[in-house]
Scaffold this active site. Structure first.
Site, mmCIF file in Angstrom:
data_model
loop_
_atom_site.group_PDB
_atom_site.id
_atom_site.type_symbol
_atom_site.label_atom_id
_atom_site.label_comp_id
_atom_site.label_asym_id
_atom_site.label_seq_id
_atom_site.Cartn_x
_atom_site.Cartn_y
_atom_site.Cartn_z
ATOM 1 N N HIS A 236 0.981 -1.273 -0.098
ATOM 2 C CA HIS A 236 -0.188 0.033 -0.191
ATOM 3 C C HIS A 236 1.191 1.242 0.326
ATOM 4 O O HIS A 236 1.672 1.338 0.700
ATOM 5 C CB HIS A 236 -0.931 -0.125 0.971
ATOM 6 C CG HIS A 236 -2.259 0.887 1.408
ATOM 7 N ND1 HIS A 236 -1.500 2.007 0.917
ATOM 8 C CD2 HIS A 236 -3.338 0.980 1.063
ATOM 9 C CE1 HIS A 236 -2.795 2.989 1.284
ATOM 10 N NE2 HIS A 236 -4.086 2.413 1.342
ATOM 11 N N ARG A 256 -6.665 10.294 0.294
ATOM 12 C CA ARG A 256 -6.730 10.421 -0.775
ATOM 13 C C ARG A 256 -8.016 10.932 -1.568
ATOM 14 O O ARG A 256 -8.688 11.765 -2.491
ATOM 15 C CB ARG A 256 -5.544 9.076 -2.417
ATOM 16 C CG ARG A 256 -4.596 10.273 -1.902
ATOM 17 C CD ARG A 256 -3.151 9.157 -2.232
ATOM 18 N NE ARG A 256 -3.868 7.742 -1.017
ATOM 19 C CZ ARG A 256 -3.158 6.720 -2.148
ATOM 20 N NH1 ARG A 256 -3.375 5.990 -3.130
ATOM 21 N NH2 ARG A 256 -3.542 5.714 -1.050
#
Ligand SMILES: Cc1cc2nc3c(=O)[nH]c(=O)nc-3n(C[C@H](O)[C@H](O)[C@H](O)COP(=O)(O)OP(=O)(O)OC[C@H]3O[C@@H](n4cnc5c(N)ncnc54)[C@H](O)[C@@H]3O)c2cc1C
Ligand code: SF4
Ligand code: SF4
Ligand code: FES
Lengths: 603, 249
Positions: A236, A256
């Protein structure tokens, strides 16, 4: 043979995360007797940690969404190595599974008209993730847990399975111990479902807990099942990196999705510098367009921060390697900047990302509404696992099923965020249904006492040794090695070295002793789990050596491009007759035209 | 790097003693890191529960310098390290080994609380409509990570051991999440008064103070539930209405 307690059920579910609990609910509802076993207490499995959301084409926020778009997104994300049948079933059935969670008591965030709200996430064309702030996994596991306890199943908390038992070719049960007393238990069952999660503890920097030692992967392997796609380990892009003690803890992609941006030390949005061709059409050209996308503008394309995880992780690695990283060897993830765009930004951030706010405030003394976070890649998820029939989730071993992270197929070379929680629901449900069916059609298998005796002897072996070294030392050395030699960027020379080291570690592990008694003794548990970690580390390494190309989460320095030869096959692993690890390439079945067409249309 | 001393309770089934361990500590460490380091280097068999190391699973509850806390969310720089840091298991539950207690009572209590029972769906596709502000109220309670620290600190359980008569703050929060869910139709008010023993809570608010999820247990969950009980059972006017079928729900 020492004593053990015997239990009998129709269906035995190993694992009480989302996949296990959903499978158990389905099997119990089908009227068969069910047992659920988990290493931790109920409600503490990894699923509880999931943050961002559950992907399902509910089309509540953008009505252009449909199962077809979700299917195409999943296949694109997985670089077409996915089982297309699983991707199809998943996209079609996920919405009903999410609604079902609501019927069982989950309280999702709402749209203005009172429906389930959905958010943006990497690789998903439309806002698709049903969520509860950034604690979706908690909502999911608690809902399933609270539903299941009223269905009359037997729950064995803090029990660990150490071996699967077979009768001829088929499954007959499992053997394990309870943590509290250290007593042995024999679970006889007509069907067994593995729902044991992932392997992240094979690496030093990981978002995964102590439970993630690849038990289900190793159990299935030793029972003769095939595994596939083990080279695909998801790193990740955004884990915490500072202070050192929190290194690896996840920072949800939701940051995000809500408008957070990645910058290097020069303040540059470096994600704009490298946009893969397959995504060029869907990615915004300007910062302005990216921002509009995160705020729900349907005509805007997504910002490059929301490209797939494998790509974002490698871009971060590049920035750091080339000297443009943040002070502690990562990059900056900035959500605070949105204060330039919206009023009450601080409140908004706290509302949308409460546990991220909390996590940074408490663990790193950083207020994310004011300052940027420092982030870097962390080992997160394994796409590979037990190879199953896409419809029933049954492995090569009759009566042995697998669902959730320990299964393989849905995600191919790279998993999209949010597609795991939906995977657990869709395929957990299917595994429960088919396992119940299998149990109805079959009787209990015979238990062979020599198999039980062998499993017990193996489990107790660490007490017999007086090895100077304990299991933790070997585990830590293995984690360091995997991080270094079989990490985000791989090459043949290093992986061959890794294989040698694994042999050394096997020797060290076979000598590592433990002290104390069998009652709640983590040293002993670690010694047992270490065998599984070694098995899965070897699987990852061998599969990664075999795939001589770069695709999705698997990146080879010595073969940096995609190779069509590998674009149509999965790497499959099985235990050979002499106990050796066999690796072979297997062609992916031809996709039906209707599905091919969908992919064409969505290009 | 400097060293600090951790005074950890070792033993089984309540019998045991404190044992001191010195270990290296560095900036940013939490108590659980120190415990892990001790476990890896000096006491492989030290029993401790944990999973997420990020305050999300509620496994690592313990009493640190006498305060009920999550070990993974307690920074060492918040503790005076000149003196030993004491780490003990929770006190309201039977002891198993070292820092681990038997919390299974909590799981059996939950089974006895009537489950979520939604009204029929609002839309033909089987879905419901709910405003975010109604969701907000319930979501506060659903943040609970089942760390059981509130149970540990509640005197009704900890000192008076009334586990048979009182479900404890955690399960009053659980009941509140169900009772205040606009979709739910089950009636838990009689059980709140009888089996769940809500009357035993005398609103000391100790539970609210220790909740790592900052759930306002007493004010937002327990007091409104107490009001419902009072309205139903003790307010003569409401009682009268109920008799004539104009129930308060
Ligand atoms: C921090 C974090 C955030 C994430 N966020 C998201 C997200 O937003 N969206 C998304 O889709 N995915 C997310 N994921 C991924 C997702 O949470 C996991 O892949 C998923 O929860 C795995 O579920 P599972 O049911 O397969 O296994 P788990 O939930 O891990 O459960 C495994 C179970 O198996 C048991 N078990 C294991 N071995 C044994 C054994 N030998 N004997 C007995 N029991 C055993 C364990 O005790 C446990 O109960 C996230 C993951 C992490 C770590
Ligand atoms: S407020 Fe009530 S439930 Fe909470 S600690 Fe005090 S007595 Fe216990
Ligand atoms: S209410 Fe708070 S203190 Fe009590 S169990 Fe839940 S999270 Fe823990
Ligand atoms: S380890 Fe999960 S809350 Fe501490």
């Amino acid at each position: 043979m020492a004593e053990h307690v015997t239990h009998e059920h129709d269906v035995l579910v190993i694992g009480a995360g989302g996949a296990g609990l959903r499978a158990a609910a389905e099997a119990a509802a089908a009227g068969v007797s069910v047992a659920v076993i988990s290493k931790s207490l109920l409600g503490k499995a990894h699923t509880v940690m999931a943050e961002g959301g559950i992907a399902a084409a509910l089309a509540n926020v953008d009505d252009r969404d449909s199962w077809r778009v979700h299917f195409a997104d999943t296949m694109r994300g997985g670089q077409y190595l996915n089982s297309w049948r699983m991707a199809e079933l998943h996209a079609k059935e996920a919405p009903a599974c999410v609604r079902e969670l609501e019927a069982w008591g989950a309280v999702f965030d709402r749209t203005a008209d009172g429906r389930i709200l959905q958010r943006n996430f990497g690789g998903h064309r439309y806002p698709r993730l049903a969520h509860v702030g950034d604690r979706t996994g908690l909502e999911m596991i608690r809902t399933l847990q609270d539903h299941d306890i009223h269905l009359g199943m037997d729950v064995f908390m803090e029990y660990t399975v150490v071996a699967l038992l077979k009768d001829g070719g088929r499954i007959a049960g499992a053997f394990g111990y309870d943590r509290e007393r250290g007593r042995f238990h024999l679970f006889r069952a007509k069907a067994v479902i593995l729902a044991t999660g992932g392997i992240g503890r094979a690496y030093k920097i990981t978002s995964n807990s102590w439970e993630y030692t690849g038990d289900g992967h190793a159990l299935a392997y030793h029972a003769g099942a095939s595994l596939m796609d083990m080279e695909f380990v998801q790193f990740h892009p955004t884990g915490m990196i500072w202070p050192p003690s929190v290194r690896g803890i996840l920072v949800t992609e939701g940051v995000r999705g809500e408008g957070g941006v990645l910058r290097n030390k020069d303040g540059r949005r470096f994600m704009f510098d490298d946009i893969p061709a397959a995504y060029a059409n869907q990615t915004s050209d300007t910062e302005e367009e990216g921002w509009r996308y995160t705020q729900g503008d349907k005509n805007a394309r997504r910002p490059p921060e929301l490209l797939t995880r494998d790509h974002v992780a490698r871009c971060i690695r590049r920035e750091v390697r080339e000297g443009r990283g943040s002070p502690h060897g990562g990059v900056f993830l900035d959500i605070a900047w949105i204060k330039n765009r919206i009023p009450n930004a601080a409140e908004h951030i706290k509302k949308k990302l409460p546990s991220m706010y909390h996590q940074f405030k408490q663990l790193a003394d950083i207020d994310i509404t004011v300052e940027a976070m420092e982030v870097g890649p962390t080992t997160h998820y394994v796409m590979g696992g037990v190879r199953v029939d896409p419809d029933s989730q049954m492995s090569d071993v009759p009566g042995l099923f697998a669902a959730g992270e320990c299964g393989a197929g849905l995600h191919g070379a790279n998993r999209l965020g949010g597609n795991s929680l939906s995977d657990l629901l869709v395929f957990g449900k299917r595994a429960g249904q088919y396992a119940a069916g299998y149990a109805r059609e079959n009787s209990l298998g015979v238990i062979h006492s020599d198999e039980v005796a062998a499993a017990e002897k193996h489990a107790l072996a660490p007490f017999e040794r007086d090895g100077a070294e304990g299991p933790y030392a070997v585990q830590h050395a293995l984690q360091d090695m995997m991080q270094d030699l079989v990490g985000i960027v791989r090459q043949e020379k290093e992986m061959l070295q890794a294989l040698e080291r694994i042999q050394e570690f096997k020797l060290r592990a076979s000598r590592a002793g433990v002290s104390g008694h069998r009652e709640y003794n983590p040293g002993w548990h670690t010694a047992i789990d270490l065998n599984n970690l070694l098995t899965v580390s070897e699987m990852v390494t061998r599969a990664a050596l075999e795939r001589k190309e770069s695709r999705g989460a698997h990146f080879r320095d010595d073969f940096p491009a995609k190779d069509d030869k590998f674009g149509s096959c999965n790497i499959v692993i099985r235990k050979g007759p002499g106990g050796e690890m066999q690796i072979r390439r297997e062609p992916i079945p031809e996709m039906p035209v209707e599905l091919k067409q969908i992919i064409q249309e969505m290009k | 790097m400097s060293t600090a001393t951790f005074r950890i309770w070792r033993g089984e089934k309540g019998a045991g003693k404190f044992q001191d361990y010195s270990t290296e500590v560095s900036s940013g460490m939490v108590v659980l890191d120190a415990v892990h380091r001790i476990q890896a280097e000096q006491a492989n068999n030290l029993a401790v529960r944990w999973n997420c190391k990020a305050g999300k699973c509620g496994s690592c509850s313990a009493e640190i310098n006498g305060m009920p806390k999550l070990m993974c969310m307690t920074r060492l720089n918040s503790l005076p390290l000149e003196q030993p840091v004491t780490i003990e298991p929770m006190k309201a539950f039977p002891h198993v080994r070292d820092l681990v207690t038997d919390v299974s009572w909590n799981y059996s209590v939950k089974k006895n609380i009537a489950k979520f029972t939604p009204r029929p769906p609002d839309a033909p596709d089987g879905t419901w409509r709910m405003a975010q502000k109604d969701a907000d109220r319930v979501q506060e309670f659903r943040k609970c990570i089942e760390c059981f620290l509130c149970q540990d600190v509640c005197h009704v359980l900890r000192e008076h051991h009334m586990h048979e008569q009182f479900v404890g703050p955690r399960f009053l929060v659980y009941a509140a999440a169900l009772e205040m869910n606009p979709l739910d139709q089950a009636d838990r008010v009689p059980a709140l008064r009888q089996q769940y023993g809500i009357g035993l809570c005398n609103i000391t608010k100790c539970c609210t103070k220790v909740c790592p999820e900052n759930i306002t247990i007493t004010d937002n969950a327990i007091i409104p539930l107490k009001e419902r009980v009072v309205d139903r059972f003790f307010d003569p006017l409401t009682k009268l209405f109920r008799v004539f079928g104009a129930g308060s729900r």
